[in-house]
Design a protein around this motif. Sequence first.
Motif, PDB file in Angstrom:
ATOM      1  N   ALA A 167      57.178  48.661  61.099  1.00 48.09           N
ATOM      2  CA  ALA A 167      56.333  49.040  59.813  1.00 48.09           C
ATOM      3  C   ALA A 167      56.434  50.485  59.470  1.00 48.09           C
ATOM      4  O   ALA A 167      56.230  51.269  60.362  1.00 48.09           O
ATOM      5  CB  ALA A 167      55.126  48.517  59.878  1.00 48.09           C
ATOM      6  N   ASN A 168      56.467  50.719  57.976  1.00 50.76           N
ATOM      7  CA  ASN A 168      56.309  52.092  57.777  1.00 50.76           C
ATOM      8  C   ASN A 168      54.770  52.501  57.447  1.00 50.76           C
ATOM      9  O   ASN A 168      54.293  51.999  56.498  1.00 50.76           O
ATOM     10  CB  ASN A 168      57.142  52.290  56.326  1.00 50.76           C
ATOM     11  N   LYS A 169      54.396  53.590  58.126  1.00 49.87           N
ATOM     12  CA  LYS A 169      52.940  54.104  57.958  1.00 49.87           C
ATOM     13  C   LYS A 169      52.727  54.669  56.443  1.00 49.87           C
ATOM     14  O   LYS A 169      51.679  54.358  56.157  1.00 49.87           O
ATOM     15  CB  LYS A 169      52.730  55.200  58.924  1.00 49.87           C
ATOM     16  N   GLN A 170      53.684  55.086  55.818  1.00 50.36           N
ATOM     17  CA  GLN A 170      53.419  55.635  54.335  1.00 50.36           C
ATOM     18  C   GLN A 170      53.107  54.456  53.567  1.00 50.36           C
ATOM     19  O   GLN A 170      52.329  54.588  52.850  1.00 50.36           O
ATOM     20  CB  GLN A 170      54.607  56.633  54.244  1.00 50.36           C
ATOM     21  N   LEU A 171      53.832  53.550  53.852  1.00 52.83           N
ATOM     22  CA  LEU A 171      53.869  52.150  52.781  1.00 52.83           C
ATOM     23  C   LEU A 171      52.412  51.586  53.256  1.00 52.83           C
ATOM     24  O   LEU A 171      51.886  51.083  52.449  1.00 52.83           O
ATOM     25  CB  LEU A 171      55.011  51.457  53.053  1.00 52.83           C
ATOM     26  N   THR A 172      52.213  51.684  54.540  1.00 55.78           N
ATOM     27  CA  THR A 172      50.782  51.172  54.737  1.00 55.78           C
ATOM     28  C   THR A 172      49.637  51.760  54.278  1.00 55.78           C
ATOM     29  O   THR A 172      48.695  51.331  53.712  1.00 55.78           O
ATOM     30  CB  THR A 172      50.764  50.957  56.190  1.00 55.78           C
ATOM     31  N   ALA A 173      50.043  53.130  54.245  1.00 53.56           N
ATOM     32  CA  ALA A 173      48.850  53.894  53.536  1.00 53.56           C
ATOM     33  C   ALA A 173      48.672  53.818  52.037  1.00 53.56           C
ATOM     34  O   ALA A 173      47.616  53.593  51.547  1.00 53.56           O
ATOM     35  CB  ALA A 173      49.118  55.579  53.748  1.00 53.56           C
ATOM     36  N   GLU A 174      49.642  53.517  51.508  1.00 48.42           N
ATOM     37  CA  GLU A 174      49.655  53.220  49.901  1.00 48.42           C
ATOM     38  C   GLU A 174      49.024  51.779  49.898  1.00 48.42           C
ATOM     39  O   GLU A 174      48.255  51.769  48.797  1.00 48.42           O
ATOM     40  CB  GLU A 174      51.117  53.158  49.366  1.00 48.42           C
ATOM     41  N   TYR A 175      49.221  50.765  50.587  1.00 53.19           N
ATOM     42  CA  TYR A 175      48.651  49.483  50.609  1.00 53.19           C
ATOM     43  C   TYR A 175      46.911  49.907  50.786  1.00 53.19           C
ATOM     44  O   TYR A 175      46.185  49.245  50.039  1.00 53.19           O
ATOM     45  CB  TYR A 175      49.137  48.453  51.713  1.00 53.19           C
ATOM     46  N   LEU A 176      46.695  50.460  51.783  1.00 50.95           N
ATOM     47  CA  LEU A 176      45.203  50.753  52.018  1.00 50.95           C
ATOM     48  C   LEU A 176      44.786  51.401  50.813  1.00 50.95           C
ATOM     49  O   LEU A 176      43.420  51.156  50.467  1.00 50.95           O
ATOM     50  CB  LEU A 176      45.077  51.650  53.124  1.00 50.95           C
ATOM     51  N   ASN A 177      45.324  52.494  50.319  1.00 54.14           N
ATOM     52  CA  ASN A 177      45.013  53.117  49.000  1.00 54.14           C
ATOM     53  C   ASN A 177      44.754  52.275  47.960  1.00 54.14           C
ATOM     54  O   ASN A 177      43.541  52.365  47.359  1.00 54.14           O
ATOM     55  CB  ASN A 177      45.726  54.371  48.592  1.00 54.14           C
ATOM     56  N   THR A 178      45.635  51.377  47.794  1.00 51.76           N
ATOM     57  CA  THR A 178      45.433  50.363  46.737  1.00 51.76           C
ATOM     58  C   THR A 178      44.245  49.590  46.849  1.00 51.76           C
ATOM     59  O   THR A 178      43.392  49.173  46.079  1.00 51.76           O
ATOM     60  CB  THR A 178      46.635  49.609  46.389  1.00 51.76           C
ATOM     61  N   ILE A 179      44.063  49.087  48.099  1.00 52.55           N
ATOM     62  CA  ILE A 179      42.878  48.315  48.556  1.00 52.55           C
ATOM     63  C   ILE A 179      41.742  49.095  48.175  1.00 52.55           C
ATOM     64  O   ILE A 179      40.539  48.421  47.918  1.00 52.55           O
ATOM     65  CB  ILE A 179      43.161  47.813  50.042  1.00 52.55           C
ATOM     66  N   SER A 180      41.641  50.170  48.929  1.00 48.15           N
ATOM     67  CA  SER A 180      40.285  51.056  48.478  1.00 48.15           C
ATOM     68  C   SER A 180      40.056  51.087  47.211  1.00 48.15           C
ATOM     69  O   SER A 180      38.844  50.977  46.901  1.00 48.15           O
ATOM     70  CB  SER A 180      40.711  52.399  49.204  1.00 48.15           C
ATOM     71  N   LYS A 181      41.048  51.589  46.148  1.00 48.05           N
ATOM     72  CA  LYS A 181      40.769  51.706  44.844  1.00 48.05           C
ATOM     73  C   LYS A 181      39.942  50.034  44.314  1.00 48.05           C
ATOM     74  O   LYS A 181      39.004  50.181  43.345  1.00 48.05           O
ATOM     75  CB  LYS A 181      41.729  51.874  44.033  1.00 48.05           C
ATOM     76  N   ILE A 182      40.564  49.016  44.635  1.00 47.72           N
ATOM     77  CA  ILE A 182      40.121  47.876  44.120  1.00 47.72           C
ATOM     78  C   ILE A 182      38.900  47.538  44.365  1.00 47.72           C
ATOM     79  O   ILE A 182      37.983  47.125  44.038  1.00 47.72           O
ATOM     80  CB  ILE A 182      41.178  46.522  44.489  1.00 47.72           C
ATOM     81  N   ARG A 183      38.668  47.801  45.981  1.00 47.00           N
ATOM     82  CA  ARG A 183      37.284  47.578  46.547  1.00 47.00           C
ATOM     83  C   ARG A 183      36.066  48.343  45.886  1.00 47.00           C
ATOM     84  O   ARG A 183      35.160  48.135  45.718  1.00 47.00           O
ATOM     85  CB  ARG A 183      37.397  47.953  47.924  1.00 47.00           C
ATOM     86  N   ILE A 184      36.453  49.918  45.679  1.00 41.21           N
ATOM     87  CA  ILE A 184      35.539  50.678  45.119  1.00 41.21           C
ATOM     88  C   ILE A 184      35.290  50.066  43.716  1.00 41.21           C
ATOM     89  O   ILE A 184      34.052  50.103  43.032  1.00 41.21           O
ATOM     90  CB  ILE A 184      36.063  52.140  44.941  1.00 41.21           C
ATOM     91  N   ALA A 185      36.228  49.611  42.876  1.00 37.08           N
ATOM     92  CA  ALA A 185      36.001  49.047  41.506  1.00 37.08           C
ATOM     93  C   ALA A 185      35.065  47.765  41.667  1.00 37.08           C
ATOM     94  O   ALA A 185      34.336  47.658  40.824  1.00 37.08           O
ATOM     95  CB  ALA A 185      37.551  48.896  40.749  1.00 37.08           C
ATOM     96  N   THR A 186      35.423  46.820  42.902  1.00 31.77           N
ATOM     97  CA  THR A 186      34.673  45.850  42.928  1.00 31.77           C
ATOM     98  C   THR A 186      33.468  46.046  42.983  1.00 31.77           C
ATOM     99  O   THR A 186      32.337  45.363  42.537  1.00 31.77           O
ATOM    100  CB  THR A 186      35.533  45.034  44.081  1.00 31.77           C
ATOM    101  N   LYS A 187      33.093  47.098  43.918  1.00 28.58           N
ATOM    102  CA  LYS A 187      31.838  47.437  44.147  1.00 28.58           C
ATOM    103  C   LYS A 187      31.106  47.886  43.061  1.00 28.58           C
ATOM    104  O   LYS A 187      29.769  47.735  42.914  1.00 28.58           O
ATOM    105  CB  LYS A 187      31.686  48.729  45.224  1.00 28.58           C
ATOM    106  N   GLN A 188      31.720  48.446  42.120  1.00 29.36           N
ATOM    107  CA  GLN A 188      30.824  49.087  41.022  1.00 29.36           C
ATOM    108  C   GLN A 188      30.478  47.875  40.321  1.00 29.36           C
ATOM    109  O   GLN A 188      29.473  47.892  39.559  1.00 29.36           O
ATOM    110  CB  GLN A 188      31.871  49.952  40.204  1.00 29.36           C
ATOM    111  N   GLU A 189      31.351  46.913  40.098  1.00 30.89           N
ATOM    112  CA  GLU A 189      31.116  45.853  39.420  1.00 30.89           C
ATOM    113  C   GLU A 189      30.100  45.082  39.797  1.00 30.89           C
ATOM    114  O   GLU A 189      29.278  44.410  39.467  1.00 30.89           O
ATOM    115  CB  GLU A 189      32.138  44.943  39.134  1.00 30.89           C
ATOM    116  N   LEU A 190      30.050  44.799  41.218  1.00 27.16           N
ATOM    117  CA  LEU A 190      29.056  44.110  41.868  1.00 27.16           C
ATOM    118  C   LEU A 190      27.659  44.892  41.803  1.00 27.16           C
ATOM    119  O   LEU A 190      26.536  44.218  41.531  1.00 27.16           O
ATOM    120  CB  LEU A 190      29.355  44.149  43.564  1.00 27.16           C
ATOM    121  N   GLN A 191      27.446  45.966  41.709  1.00 23.33           N
ATOM    122  CA  GLN A 191      26.618  46.790  41.476  1.00 23.33           C
ATOM    123  C   GLN A 191      25.897  46.684  40.135  1.00 23.33           C
ATOM    124  O   GLN A 191      24.612  46.429  39.959  1.00 23.33           O
ATOM    125  CB  GLN A 191      26.505  48.586  41.744  1.00 23.33           C
ATOM    126  N   SER A 192      26.779  46.502  39.186  1.00 24.06           N
ATOM    127  CA  SER A 192      26.398  46.103  37.834  1.00 24.06           C
ATOM    128  C   SER A 192      25.733  44.808  37.746  1.00 24.06           C
ATOM    129  O   SER A 192      24.734  44.547  36.969  1.00 24.06           O
ATOM    130  CB  SER A 192      27.480  46.012  36.563  1.00 24.06           C
TER     131      SER A 192
END
Length: 786
Positions: A167-192
Amino acid sequence: MIRFEPVIALAQIFITQQIASLFGATGTVILLKNIFNQGSQTLVNIIFAVVLTLGLFVTASVYLKGNNIAENTQHLATEYISTYKLLNELNNYLIEQERFLNATLTLENSRDEKVTNQAVFQKPNKVIDTLVINLGDNPSLKIVVNNLKELNRVNSQLLGYIEKKDANKQLTAEYLNTISKIRIATKQELQSLIDFVDLKVGNSKNEILTGVSNVKLFVLLYGIATFIISYVIVKAIAIFKANNVDTQRLSLFPSRNPNPVFSLDHQNNVTYANPACGLLLKRLSLPVGQTHLLVDNNIKFYQDEIMADVDTQSTSFEYQINQLFFQCNLYSLEDRKEWDIHLTDITARKAVEKELSYRASHDPETGLKNRYELEKTVADLCQSSQEFSFGLLEIRSFSQLLTGQGLTAASTVMNEVADVIREIICGFNVLECSVYHLGEKSFALISKQNANKGQIYSLVREIEEKVSNTSFYCHYEVRLDYGFSCFPAHGNDYSSLHKSALAALDKSASSEDKRHIVFNPELGERLRYQQQLIEDMRLAISNANFELYFQPQLDLRTGKVTGAEVLIRWQRNAEWMSPAEFIPLAEKAGLIDILGDWILHTSCQKARNLVDLGLEDLVIAVNISPLQFGRKDFLAKVQHVLEDTGLPSKNLELEITEGVIIYNEQETIATLESLKKLGVKLAIDDFGTGYSSLSYLKKFNIDKLKIDQSFVRNIQHENADQSIVRTIIELGRNLSLTLIAEGVEEQEQLNILKSMGCDEIQGYFFSRPLPEQEFIEFVQQQRGSY
């Protein structure tokens, strides 16, 4: 079906009392007329409907608000609160996913733990399904659902990539970054979504609180309305009970009324009768229960009168049942088509009215009709133009009977004469006569036929014969005078007929001849002459056309003039009138008071002139008529005349007749004593001609007695006259009175009087009556000769 009339009636009573307490009785009457008499029923109905609608409205509002609160509460509990929990749970899942990824990246977990933690990514799916059901088509929820799907996909890829050895750590970081963005967007909508649910919960809370407040308000209003309505009902019931007592009392009024009260239907059948009707029937000896026998026979007439007048609901009239009289009050009850009758027994009142009517029309002593009835009868006969005869009867010398025997004897004789006349009139049917009592000594006859002289003389003879054969009280010898007149020959009304009959009466009384008892043209001429004489006398009094003469009085002992008697003279149409002719007319016409006042005042003026001429000792004698002496102001008038003229009271002598001092003895004594206190001298004129007792001479303070000329005229020829004069002189001397003889015309008369001891004389032998200036000259000459 609910009936509102009783409630409305109670409300009207309650409102009436409340208004009365505010506006008073007068204001209440006016206000109630404007309310209850002008659309009150509609107004009360509206008020009652409003109160009822308010109650229904409050009830419905409380019910609806309660349902709304329940629905909001249920919705809040079952939907918004569970949704709020699911959103928080979903947020926790996202946090747990984040923690799981972090653990995975550290590669510290075993494979089994990784597998278990992968189930975390499946939990949000169940929550999402429930939120979709609760929130429906919500945009924020859609975004969250899509983000979660994307997040699950990326998570799956990340987990698969991590399991590879290279496994490539750089690619893993990109996955995590994507997951983080989705989660933040989701939390905003959940807050709404959480904010949305919070808003919904807050609105529901506000709606519940508002509903609870409204329910409290409605309950409060409903409670107040219920209290007011309850108060009104309780007060109305109390008033109803009170009015029910009054109504019961009023309902007992007819039954307890002592006067008969009964009702008739439209056919005049008795529908009600109170107990007093039965008592009246027994009193009238009529069958009990037959109240219709109390109904007046003319009841229909009075009912028609009421029905014909729209403004009249009752009437009152009188009628008789057997021996009783009743006042009937008849009332129309249009709403019941009946008549109410109230009877009042007025028998006693009728008896009083009858007695009063009798007393008003009859003399109380003789029971004969009085002057009022006579005038009424004459007026009716004149109006009908029916010929009739009018007669006057009078007891002669009644005043002498009254003064000699007293009032009781005179009244008894008068009643006996009335009985005699009534008896003759009742038996004398030819003339259809009726008799009337006009005064203490006067009667009147009315014959409804125009009687001729023969019939009148026949009637008079019968009365005279009956009177002569009747023994009256005190054995008094009654003599009657008569005078008759006829309608229309001798007058066309009561006044003229009475004057004509009175003229015949006077002629009959003066002539002692019954041939003159019927009025004739000669008497008419005499009557007209007297009337003209009276009118001329009025004018002469106002113009002072009378003259005073002085008849000297001689002192028989000194031979000097001591005074003079004042005599009135009247020159009418260049002829001298005798006082014997006009003085009686003045008395009849009511002029003697005015004439007497003039004589008294003028005599005092002339007496004052004599005093000023040096004749201080002369006493001027003035005759006072009975009418003049009997006035209440006579004493004051004498005092005023003396003060006005300045005449010393000792120079004035008042001559009164015997008849004057007999009436009202106590008042006469008081008047004479007051005159004596003034210094006025008093003499009794024409002494010996009256019929009174001599006892008054010792009661009254008299100075002089004047012997009437009727005893002096034939004193030289008649022994009886000499005896009478001697007795009077002796009586006077014993009472220390001065004696003066009137009418001395001859020397022999003078000698006899002087020999008997008479003090003074007056008459033509010494001097005739003289005018003022001649009298002055006569006195001065007579005194100059001594």
